[in-house]
Enzyme design. Structure first.
Site, short mmCIF file in Angstrom:
data_model
loop_
_atom_site.label_atom_id
_atom_site.label_comp_id
_atom_site.label_asym_id
_atom_site.label_seq_id
_atom_site.Cartn_x
_atom_site.Cartn_y
_atom_site.Cartn_z
N ASP A 65 62.03 55.81 -1.07
CA ASP A 65 63.43 56.26 -1.05
C ASP A 65 64.06 55.74 0.24
OD1 ASP A 65 65.74 57.92 -1.81
OD2 ASP A 65 65.17 59.22 -0.16
N SER A 66 65.36 55.89 0.36
CA SER A 66 66.03 55.52 1.60
C SER A 66 65.64 56.46 2.74
CB SER A 66 67.55 55.57 1.41
OG SER A 66 67.93 56.89 1.06
N TYR B 263 71.64 54.51 1.73
CA TYR B 263 71.77 53.32 0.89
C TYR B 263 73.10 53.34 0.11
CZ TYR B 263 66.86 51.54 1.04
OH TYR B 263 65.65 50.99 1.39
N GLY B 264 73.56 54.54 -0.20
CA GLY B 264 74.67 54.71 -1.15
C GLY B 264 75.89 53.84 -0.91
N CYS C 211 64.57 57.12 -5.91
CA CYS C 211 65.90 56.96 -5.33
C CYS C 211 66.82 56.44 -6.43
CB CYS C 211 65.81 55.94 -4.19
SG CYS C 211 67.39 55.53 -3.43
N ASN C 212 67.84 57.21 -6.77
CA ASN C 212 68.75 56.77 -7.82
C ASN C 212 69.50 55.50 -7.40
OD1 ASN C 212 68.51 59.85 -8.22
ND2 ASN C 212 69.39 59.11 -10.13
N THR C 213 69.83 55.43 -6.12
CA THR C 213 70.61 54.29 -5.63
C THR C 213 69.80 53.00 -5.73
OG1 THR C 213 71.71 55.82 -4.12
CG2 THR C 213 71.98 53.47 -3.68
N GLU D 286 69.28 64.60 5.59
CA GLU D 286 68.35 63.87 6.48
C GLU D 286 68.15 64.64 7.80
OE1 GLU D 286 66.56 60.79 6.47
OE2 GLU D 286 66.79 60.97 4.31
N CYS E 149 71.03 62.10 -7.27
CA CYS E 149 70.53 61.57 -6.00
C CYS E 149 69.35 62.45 -5.60
CB CYS E 149 71.62 61.63 -4.94
SG CYS E 149 71.03 61.32 -3.25
N THR E 150 68.26 61.82 -5.22
CA THR E 150 67.03 62.60 -5.00
C THR E 150 67.09 63.46 -3.73
OG1 THR E 150 66.04 60.64 -3.95
CG2 THR E 150 65.55 61.03 -6.28
N HIS E 151 68.09 63.23 -2.89
CA HIS E 151 68.25 64.13 -1.74
C HIS E 151 68.79 65.51 -2.17
CE1 HIS E 151 67.93 60.53 0.81
NE2 HIS E 151 67.87 61.32 1.87
#
Ligand code: DGL
Length: 276
Positions: free
Chosen positions: A12-13, A44-45, A75-77, A154, A186-188
């Site tokens: 992921d980012s 990343y978005g 990560c969806n992005t 984050e 979004c995985t966050h």
């Protein structure tokens, strides 16, 4: 310590992919995992698709060097920007990617109105357009990119006033449109489900795709005869292109287990190297 052989690579980012890893650890505790968070580049978005593609390729090379048998793009992005490219570039490697869970939302919504939270790159990508075309039939979708939310997560600010403000700004207008479902694209975002649920109320369904992605990873391992049948609990190695101590401090809260992340560096943003 040597790398586990036949691990699952997850990336992921940043810490978002830990929401997917959490589900994988529950469902497949025996698997060894290598987790990579590209915190030197997060978020990343807002980045161009080509750049996200190039980061994803560098990370995939790194994970394959460490004997990954399957790669979960948590990560969806990165999935929106790079999954198709990665499958072409590494035809022998099985990948599991993410797409906003519009399908289950469309199947269960009563009001026919669904909110989707994801990053700008996810909404711009062809993957989202195809998901909407295939599954969004007859359902009205309301999208929001939640600027700043990934940064808050984050930092571990899961219930801070600034985090609530971002979410209220995204969700209040959707509630006024009578949505009854929110898709976390979004995985966050699963890490702020308690806050989201507080804002939207208990009657609105919030969809976290992580358990479904973990099941898909298991299906692919099964189909290829790659499941780790051991009875011991698998190990997780963590790597970050950011600050290892910061990632370490977040693991118990986000993943529910401790770890000792190692810092790695990007060379020319193309290749990942271990320092020293
Ligand atoms: N966790 C990410 C996703 O699923 C990326 C967020 C970001 O870096 O902007 O989209």
């Amino acid at each position: 310590m040597t790398s586990p052989i036949n691990s699952i690579g997850v990336f992921d980012s940043g810490v978002g992919g830990l929401s997917v890893l959490r589900a994988m650890r529950e469902q497949q505790p025996a698997e060894d995992v290598i987790y990579f968070g590209d915190q030197g580049h997060v978020p990343y978005g807002p980045r161009p698709m080509e750049q996200i593609q190039s980061f994803s390729e560098g990370i995939t090379d790194f994970l394959l060097d460490k004997s990954a048998k399957l790669i979960v793009v948590a990560c969806n992005t990165a999935s929106a920007a790079a999954l198709k490219y990665l499958r072409e570039r590494f035809p022998d490697v099985p990948f599991v990617g993410m797409e906003p869970a519009v399908k289950p939302a469309a199947e269960t919504t009563q009001t026919g109105r669904v909110g989707v939270l994801a990053t700008p790159a996810t909404f711009q990508g062809a993957l989202y357009a195809s998901v909407v075309e295939r599954f969004g039939n007859g359902v009205e979708l309301f999208q929001h990119t939640c600027p700043g939310l990934v940064g808050q997560i984050e930092k571990g600010e899961l219930s801070a006033p600034a985090t609530r403000e971002i979410l209220e700004g995204a969700l209040q207008p959707m509630l006024e449109k009578n949505i009854d479902t929110v898709v976390l694209g979004c995985t966050h975002y699963p890490f702020v489900i308690p806050l989201i649920q507080e804002i939207v109320g208990e009657k609105v369904r919030v969809i976290d795709p992580a358990p479904a992605v973990a099941r898909q990873a298991r299906r692919i391992l099964d189909a290829r005869g790659l499941v780790n049948e051991s009875n011991r609990r698998g190990r997780v190695e963590f790597y970050t292109s950011g600050d290892a101590a910061e990632m370490q401090s977040m693991l118990p809260m986000l993943l529910g287990e401790a770890g000792e992340p190692k810092s790695v560096q990007w060379r020319n943003d193309l290749e990942i190297i271990l320092p020293g």
